[in-house]
Design a protein around this motif. Structure first.
Motif, short mmCIF file in Angstrom:
data_model
loop_
_atom_site.label_atom_id
_atom_site.label_comp_id
_atom_site.label_asym_id
_atom_site.label_seq_id
_atom_site.Cartn_x
_atom_site.Cartn_y
_atom_site.Cartn_z
N GLU A 3 0.84 -1.21 0.00
CA GLU A 3 0.00 0.00 0.00
C GLU A 3 0.87 1.25 0.00
O GLU A 3 0.56 2.24 -0.68
CB GLU A 3 -0.85 0.05 1.27
N ILE A 4 1.96 1.21 0.78
CA ILE A 4 2.84 2.37 0.88
C ILE A 4 3.54 2.58 -0.47
O ILE A 4 3.66 3.70 -0.97
CB ILE A 4 3.87 2.17 2.01
N GLU A 5 3.96 1.47 -1.07
CA GLU A 5 4.63 1.56 -2.37
C GLU A 5 3.68 2.10 -3.44
O GLU A 5 4.06 2.95 -4.25
CB GLU A 5 5.17 0.18 -2.77
N SER A 6 2.44 1.62 -3.44
CA SER A 6 1.56 2.11 -4.50
C SER A 6 1.19 3.57 -4.27
O SER A 6 0.99 4.32 -5.23
CB SER A 6 0.35 1.21 -4.72
N ALA A 7 1.18 3.99 -3.02
CA ALA A 7 0.95 5.42 -2.75
C ALA A 7 2.11 6.25 -3.31
O ALA A 7 1.90 7.30 -3.92
CB ALA A 7 0.80 5.66 -1.26
N LEU A 8 3.33 5.77 -3.12
CA LEU A 8 4.49 6.50 -3.64
C LEU A 8 4.46 6.56 -5.17
O LEU A 8 4.70 7.61 -5.77
CB LEU A 8 5.79 5.80 -3.20
N GLU A 59 9.19 3.70 -9.54
CA GLU A 59 9.16 2.46 -8.76
C GLU A 59 9.49 2.76 -7.32
O GLU A 59 10.25 3.70 -7.04
CB GLU A 59 10.20 1.49 -9.31
N ALA A 60 8.98 1.96 -6.42
CA ALA A 60 9.24 2.23 -5.00
C ALA A 60 9.27 0.95 -4.19
O ALA A 60 8.68 -0.06 -4.57
CB ALA A 60 8.17 3.16 -4.46
N ALA A 61 9.96 1.02 -3.06
CA ALA A 61 9.96 -0.10 -2.11
C ALA A 61 9.85 0.48 -0.71
O ALA A 61 10.38 1.55 -0.43
CB ALA A 61 11.24 -0.90 -2.25
N ALA A 62 9.15 -0.25 0.15
CA ALA A 62 9.02 0.17 1.54
C ALA A 62 9.46 -0.97 2.45
O ALA A 62 9.14 -2.13 2.18
CB ALA A 62 7.57 0.56 1.85
N ILE A 63 10.18 -0.63 3.47
CA ILE A 63 10.58 -1.64 4.45
C ILE A 63 10.36 -1.09 5.86
O ILE A 63 10.18 0.12 6.04
CB ILE A 63 12.07 -2.06 4.32
N LYS A 67 -1.07 11.79 2.70
CA LYS A 67 -2.35 12.23 2.14
C LYS A 67 -3.11 11.05 1.53
O LYS A 67 -4.31 10.93 1.66
CB LYS A 67 -2.08 13.30 1.08
N GLU A 68 -2.37 10.17 0.86
CA GLU A 68 -3.00 9.03 0.21
C GLU A 68 -3.54 8.02 1.22
O GLU A 68 -4.61 7.47 1.05
CB GLU A 68 -1.99 8.31 -0.68
N LEU A 69 -2.71 7.73 2.24
CA LEU A 69 -3.06 6.64 3.14
C LEU A 69 -3.46 7.08 4.53
O LEU A 69 -4.23 6.41 5.21
CB LEU A 69 -1.86 5.69 3.28
N GLY A 70 -2.91 8.18 4.97
CA GLY A 70 -3.13 8.62 6.34
C GLY A 70 -1.79 8.86 7.01
O GLY A 70 -0.77 8.30 6.60
N LYS A 71 -1.83 9.71 8.03
CA LYS A 71 -0.62 10.14 8.72
C LYS A 71 0.21 8.95 9.25
O LYS A 71 1.44 8.99 9.22
CB LYS A 71 -1.05 11.04 9.88
N ILE A 72 -0.46 7.92 9.71
CA ILE A 72 0.26 6.80 10.31
C ILE A 72 1.17 6.10 9.31
O ILE A 72 2.08 5.40 9.68
CB ILE A 72 -0.69 5.74 10.91
N ALA A 73 0.89 6.29 8.00
CA ALA A 73 1.69 5.61 6.98
C ALA A 73 2.81 6.48 6.44
O ALA A 73 3.55 6.07 5.55
CB ALA A 73 0.79 5.17 5.84
N GLN A 74 2.98 7.68 7.00
CA GLN A 74 4.03 8.57 6.47
C GLN A 74 5.42 8.00 6.74
O GLN A 74 5.77 7.71 7.88
CB GLN A 74 3.90 9.96 7.09
N PRO A 75 6.24 7.82 5.68
CA PRO A 75 7.57 7.25 5.87
C PRO A 75 8.50 8.20 6.64
O PRO A 75 8.31 9.41 6.59
CB PRO A 75 8.10 7.05 4.46
N GLU A 76 9.48 7.61 7.30
CA GLU A 76 10.51 8.41 7.97
C GLU A 76 11.38 9.10 6.94
O GLU A 76 11.84 10.21 7.15
CB GLU A 76 11.44 7.51 8.82
#
Ligand code: 6R9
Length: 634
Positions: free
Chosen positions: A533-538, A546-550, A587-596
């Motif tokens: 979800e985080i990757e598709s938001a990016l 392209e994106a990756a989240a860990i 904005k896409e997912l919500g504040k809790i999903a904001q990456p560092e």
């Protein structure tokens, strides 16, 4: 995730004589054995604690695995148990809910008042044409009306889908679409750290993308000016004053297996899964675990400091404590506002006996030191609970010693949205090892297995499975039986095991140590998020191709989100773009999903089949051995 440091602790904490004397369940081993050998009998006995319009023909129907059914042939409604039956005795005048706002406003409701509010809400929904089986989406702050709305849906046989109030309009719209909701219940907004949060405008944005919505009911809470569209938007207080919203409403007599709610949760793909739970099995399972694990007594004040928008809130803030006739404490606001003693001040003020929260909340408050809790008389506390992620021994000990005065057992409960209720946890009488969720709850046989489904030796890491059905289990993924069956079942041939998606160990004493998720699911501050979800938001940002989240270990959050982005041709990443991307995800997912952070890279490590190897990114970030790279492309 697997990097969470759970060191095996040799320390064992034994319950005090007082805890043992008070225990609702005085013995574990024998009852556990009985419950597994006579599973249906055991659950039938537990079901007898509840009120049925008509009893079941069969406790467990396993004729269509993995689509198990429980208490088939019975008539039931969870609200009949959570409210109606309490109106017949002294519980009627007992407080059901004590709610405090961040600003300090207090509202309380007896069971009698709860019934009135829920009945009015139910009649209002009926007047809007809400029918049995229809999915109503609820997007609200943590206010009593959220609980009323959930119960009102259940009372008339409608299915609620609560979307966490911190989610963005995109996430809300996706969930409305999946559920085909016609009715949305929201509020003008809430408060956080003294600032009003605007929810209605997010709901409005979501509704622009949601053609199915015909009616939106808005509860007045923070008084913000909001945009209302005529014919679609109604203020709840206007509807409530109409004659149709009478305070008498018959509870619908339902079938045991009628759906109660859908709750969306993150998985391995970008599309969240709507886990479907039903009335009777869920009611039996959650109320039994609540009674046994937390020693709930009729006079107790229970505080589950979770948001109702998550499964913990559904099961242990709303349904099970009400079924058990407890008094619920609810709080809308930040745990350290205005000062880090807020929760402890409320424990003292309301005489809370049982307190249930997450490791991330404990770690967050631990940072401020002992002096904040020590300003308060916390002697009313008897049992402390933990949920959401593994609790590290340091936080465990702080919780135990500073909050519980070394006399309250820590009930570390392992479970999931899919399981409906707690699966592995100590009883108050169980000797505790900090960091272990100890032993399976009654009726559950858990194991740690290898890829073939064979149990691994004690002390070795493997996949956590549950070997049997239980009444609280989700029945399916809403609208996608196939995905449910393939995702959670059927990896091990004849062995009908439920796959939890977590890795774990069992030690020589049979204690379970959950290590973390094995799939691409992250627990960030106890919230469950998917890397996909985080990757598709990016990637939805025009600059990113392209994106990756860990997830990487974080002292307070447990895990924190770190991301990598490959930019579109010709673009160069800088601090400003990084900030823009971080905000875009929020904005896409919500504040809790904001990456560092967002690191700009030229390429990502992938398997030959094109899957991003997040394991490799994680190892690199942590400076660890990258492990087996044989499937790495090039
Ligand atoms: C209730 C809830 C489920 C995932 C689960 C696991 C992690 C939850 C835990 C725990 C270790 C505990 N988890 N409780 N890990 N010890 N006591 O959190 O549901 O949001 O669906 O998340 O949370 O990884 O698989 P949900």
């Amino acid at each position: 995730m697997a990097d969470n440091s759970i060191e095996k602790s040799s320390e064992i904490y034994h319950p005090s004589a007082e805890v043992v004397a008070n225990a609702n369940v005085p013995e574990y081993e024998q009852l556990y054995q009985y419950s597994c050998e006579n599973r249906e009998q055991f659950w039938a006995e537990q079901a007898d604690h509840l009120r049925w319009y008509k009893k079941w023909d069969k406790v467990l129907d396993d004729s269509n695995k993995p689509f198990y059914k429980w208490f088939t042939g019975a008539n039931f409604n969870i609200v009949h148990n959570a409210i109606d039956r309490h109106l017949e005795d002294a519980t009627r005048n007992k407080l059901a809910i004590i709610w405090e706002s961040e600003a300090g406003a207090v509202r309380s409701f007896s069971y009698h008042a709860l019934n009135r509010e829920v009945s009015k809400f139910a009649n209002t929904l009926k007047s809007m044409g809400v029918k049995k089986g229809e999915v109503v989406t609820i997007y609200m702050p943590q206010v009593p009306e959220l609980v009323f709305a959930m119960l009102a849906c259940a009372k008339i046989g409608a299915v609620h889908s609560v979307v966490y109030g911190g989610f963005s309009y995109e996430a809300l719209a996706a969930r409305i679409e999946d559920a085909h909701s016609r009715v949305l219940i929201t509020a003008d907004g809430g408060f956080r750290r003294g600032k009003p949060i605007d929810l209605k405008s997010i709901a409005n944005e979501a509704m622009k993308r949601s053609p199915t919505i015909e009616v939106c009911i808005t509860v007045r809470n923070n008084g913000l000016d909001v945009e209302m569209e005529s014919e679609r938007d109604f203020w709840y207080h206007d509807l409530q004053s109409l004659p149709v919203a009478s305070n008498k409403c018959e509870t619908e007599v339902l079938d045991s297996e009628d759906p109660l709610f859908i709750l969306y949760t993150s998985g391995t793909t970008g599309k969240p899964k709507g886990m479907l739970h039903t009335h009777a099995g869920y009611a039996v399972y959650t109320s039994t675990t609540h009674r046994c694990l937390f020693d709930v007594k009729p006079e107790d004040r229970w505080w589950c400091a979770a948001d109702p928008g998550w499964i913990t809130g559904h099961s242990y803030l709303v349904y099970s404590p009400l079924i058990n006739g407890a008094t619920i404490v609810m709080y809308e606001g930040a745990p350290n506002y205005p000062y880090p003693n807020r929760l402890w001040q409320m424990v003292e003020k309301y005489g809370v006996n049982l307190f249930y929260t997450s490791p991330t909340a404990i770690r967050g408050l631990m940072r401020f030191g002992e002096r904040w809790p020590q300003r308060h008389d916390l002697s009313s506390l008897r049992i402390l609970g933990s949920v959401g992620e593994p609790i590290n021994p340091e936080a465990w000990k702080w919780y135990y010693e500073v909050i519980g005065d070394s006399k309250c057992p820590i009930i570390d409960t392992w479970w999931q949205t899919e399981t409906g209720g707690v699966m592995i946890a100590p009883l108050p009488i169980t000797p505790l090892k900090p960091g272990s969720c100890t032993k399976p709850f009654f009726g559950n046989e858990v194991a740690v297995v290898d890829d073939e489904g064979n149990e691994v030796p004690a002390g070795e890491e493997g996949k956590l499975v549950i070997k049997n059905p239980w009444p609280g289990m989700a029945r399916t993924i809403y609208g996608d039986d196939e995905r449910y069956a393939s995702l959670y079942w059927g990896d091990y041939g004849d062995k009908e095991y439920y796959k939890a998606g977590d890795s774990a160990k069992v030690d020589e004493d049979g204690y379970v140590w959950v290590i973390g998720r094995m799939d691409e699911v992250l627990k960030v501050s106890g919230y469950r998020l998917g890397t996909a979800e985080i990757e598709s938001a990016l990637v939805s940002h025009q600059a990113v191709s392209e994106a990756a989240a860990i997830g990487l270990p974080h002292e307070v959050k447990g895990n924190a989100i770190h991301t990598y982005a490959i930019l579109r041709d010709g673009l160069v990443g800088d601090k400003a773009l990084e900030q823009e991307l971080k905000e875009h995800v929020a904005k896409e997912l919500g504040k809790i999903a904001q990456p560092e952070d967002v690191q700009f890279v030229e390429s990502l490590p992938k398997t030959r089949s094109g899957k991003i190897m997040r394991r490799v990114l994680r190892a690199r970030a942590l400076g660890q051995d990258e492990g087996d790279l044989s499937t790495l492309e090039e």
